[in-house]
Design an enzyme around this catalytic site. Structure first.
Site, PDB file in Angstrom:
ATOM      1  N   GLU A  33       0.830  -1.217   0.000  1.00 27.14           N
ATOM      2  CA  GLU A  33       0.000   0.000   0.000  1.00 27.14           C
ATOM      3  C   GLU A  33       0.856   1.256   0.000  1.00 27.14           C
ATOM      4  O   GLU A  33       1.824   1.344   0.750  1.00 27.14           O
ATOM      5  CB  GLU A  33      -0.894  -0.005   1.243  1.00 27.14           C
ATOM      6  N   GLY A 124     -17.281   5.854  -2.561  1.00 25.09           N
ATOM      7  CA  GLY A 124     -16.347   6.345  -1.549  1.00 25.09           C
ATOM      8  C   GLY A 124     -15.723   5.255  -0.703  1.00 25.09           C
ATOM      9  O   GLY A 124     -15.127   5.521   0.330  1.00 25.09           O
ATOM     10  N   LEU A 127     -12.617   1.156  -3.170  1.00 23.20           N
ATOM     11  CA  LEU A 127     -12.461  -0.078  -3.960  1.00 23.20           C
ATOM     12  C   LEU A 127     -12.316   0.246  -5.448  1.00 23.20           C
ATOM     13  O   LEU A 127     -12.564  -0.584  -6.307  1.00 23.20           O
ATOM     14  CB  LEU A 127     -13.653  -1.020  -3.719  1.00 23.20           C
ATOM     15  N   ASP A 174      -4.409   0.985  -9.413  1.00 19.21           N
ATOM     16  CA  ASP A 174      -5.852   0.753  -9.503  1.00 19.21           C
ATOM     17  C   ASP A 174      -6.268   0.380 -10.920  1.00 19.21           C
ATOM     18  O   ASP A 174      -6.974  -0.601 -11.144  1.00 19.21           O
ATOM     19  CB  ASP A 174      -6.633   1.985  -9.032  1.00 19.21           C
TER      20      ASP A 174
END
Length: 387
Positions: A33, A124, A127, A174
């Site tokens: 992350e 929001g 994901l 993403d």
């Protein structure tokens, strides 16, 4: 949601038949992350929650969009001559951005389109509903106009849309996860080189539970860009002695030996997270490959601890979920996923203990935070595709 339902809704809105129907997933990141914009490794997968779409080509240059998730906005109309960011166009800006960059890179989108979308990614939630939408629009244009574009190049246009059109300084993870996903596989991606490999996700008798804080995160308004800038400044300080461009190039030992060059305590913590998280991500992929789920779970926990204390992007909601999850029977690991500051966490939970897990974690969270979280079982899905 099946194809016929989507097509029927398209016809109801636009009065014509759709030419094709599509699905674009959301994503979770198993580990790795805030490493994507630091030139490190990430380990995401596409999920079965996502965005459905139906579309047809028009004979003029009008672009008409309708989202069942924003019914009150009705049909939003623009044209190929007006592909500029406009706040009042709301979610359609993501679509305009993709079409703009396709045209900018020489792809012949020479007619308008009618596009209907409906998503089931909670808004929001972190994901990646925006990457899901960007890749959906890219694949719709590719299909309707028969564009010759490599999927990784389409992924890069998704990131350009996010960075240059929407103004969010995010990395490539993403869009890559959404566009390149494969059912039941995660992607180990080196964001420095874009080299990637697929890794089967065999969790044995465990499932991945997505834990939604139900606290919205506003990425553009959050401290995301601040963290990125802290890391870039730290790289500048390390460059006094090291020939590097990103933190992802350093192993943990080299970083520790040169950490004295970073003059600010916060910057040191941010950089340490980026370097150590990159190491954890590679170790986690190896542990999964070896079937060592307990080690994988411990690395997932370590990721959250680092995000909480060194990167400081979790907040009371995500910490409550992770810390409570760690105490439950049958949990191998839990952490926040995505950018943080709200959004979702994930937990790896024994199938037979899921109901008790949801009840216990939900109860503690609701008592502490004042409203309930939501839980979903993550199924790992294919990337954006024509249905």
């Amino acid at each position: 949601m099946d194809k016929k339902v989507i097509n029927d809704k398209f016809t109801e809105i636009f009065g014509e038949q759709a030419e094709a129907t599509f699905f674009s997933p959301g994503r979770i990141n198993l580990i790795g992350e805030h490493t994507d914009y630091n030139g490190g490794h990430v380990f995401p997968c596409a999920i079965s929650l996502g965005t459905y779409g139906a579309a047809r080509k028009r004979e003029d240059n009008k672009l008409r969009f309708y989202s069942a998730n924003f019914e009150d906005l009705g049909i939003i109309e623009t044209s190929l001559d007006d592909l500029k960011y406009d706040k009042k166009d709301n979610w359609v800006n993501y679509a305009k951005g993709m079409i703009y960059f396709l045209k900018e890179t020489g792809h012949d989108v020479d007619k308008g389109m009618d596009i209907f979308i409906e998503g089931n990614i909670p808004n929001g939630s972190g994901l990646s509903s925006s990457a899901s939408l960007e890749m959906l629009i890219g694949v719709i244009a590719q299909e309707l106009f028969n564009l010759d574009i490599d999927r990784v190049d389409l992924v890069k246009l998704g990131m350009e849309t996010e960075n240059k059109f929407i103004g969010v300084n995010s990395g490539i993870m993403d869009q890559f996860a959404v566009g390149m996903g494969k059912q039941n596989q995660a992607i180990l991606l080196d964001t420095n080189t874009l080299e990637y490999s697929y890794a089967p996700v065999d969790m044995g008798n465990n499932v991945i539970v997505i834990m939604n804080t139900n606290k919205r995160r506003e990425l553009a308004d959050s401290k995301y860009n601040e963290r990125r800038s802290e890391c870039e400044t730290a790289v500048g300080e390390l460059q006094a002695k090291l020939d590097i461009k990103t933190l992802g190039e350093l192993d943990a030992q080299t970083f520790d030996e040169y950490a004295y060059l970073i003059e600010d305590e916060n910057r040191l913590k941010r950089a340490r997270h980026a370097v150590w998280e990159n190491q954890r991500t590679m170790q986690a992929q190896a542990a999964l490959e070896e079937g060592d789920l307990e080690k994988f779970g411990r690395l997932v926990n370590a990721s959250h601890v680092s995000l909480e204390h060194d990167y400081e992007v979790t907040g009371i909601e995500l910490d409550t979920l992770a810390h409570t999850a760690w105490k439950q029977e049958g949990v191998l690991g839990a952490r926040m996923t995505g950018a943080g500051f709200g959004g979702c966490g994930i937990a790896i939970v024994d199938k037979d203990k899921v109901e008790a897990f949801k009840e216990n974690v939900g109860k503690v969270y609701t008592e502490k935070i004042g409203y309930a979280p939501a839980f979903y079982i993550a199924e790992i899905a294919d990337g954006t595709k024509v249905l």
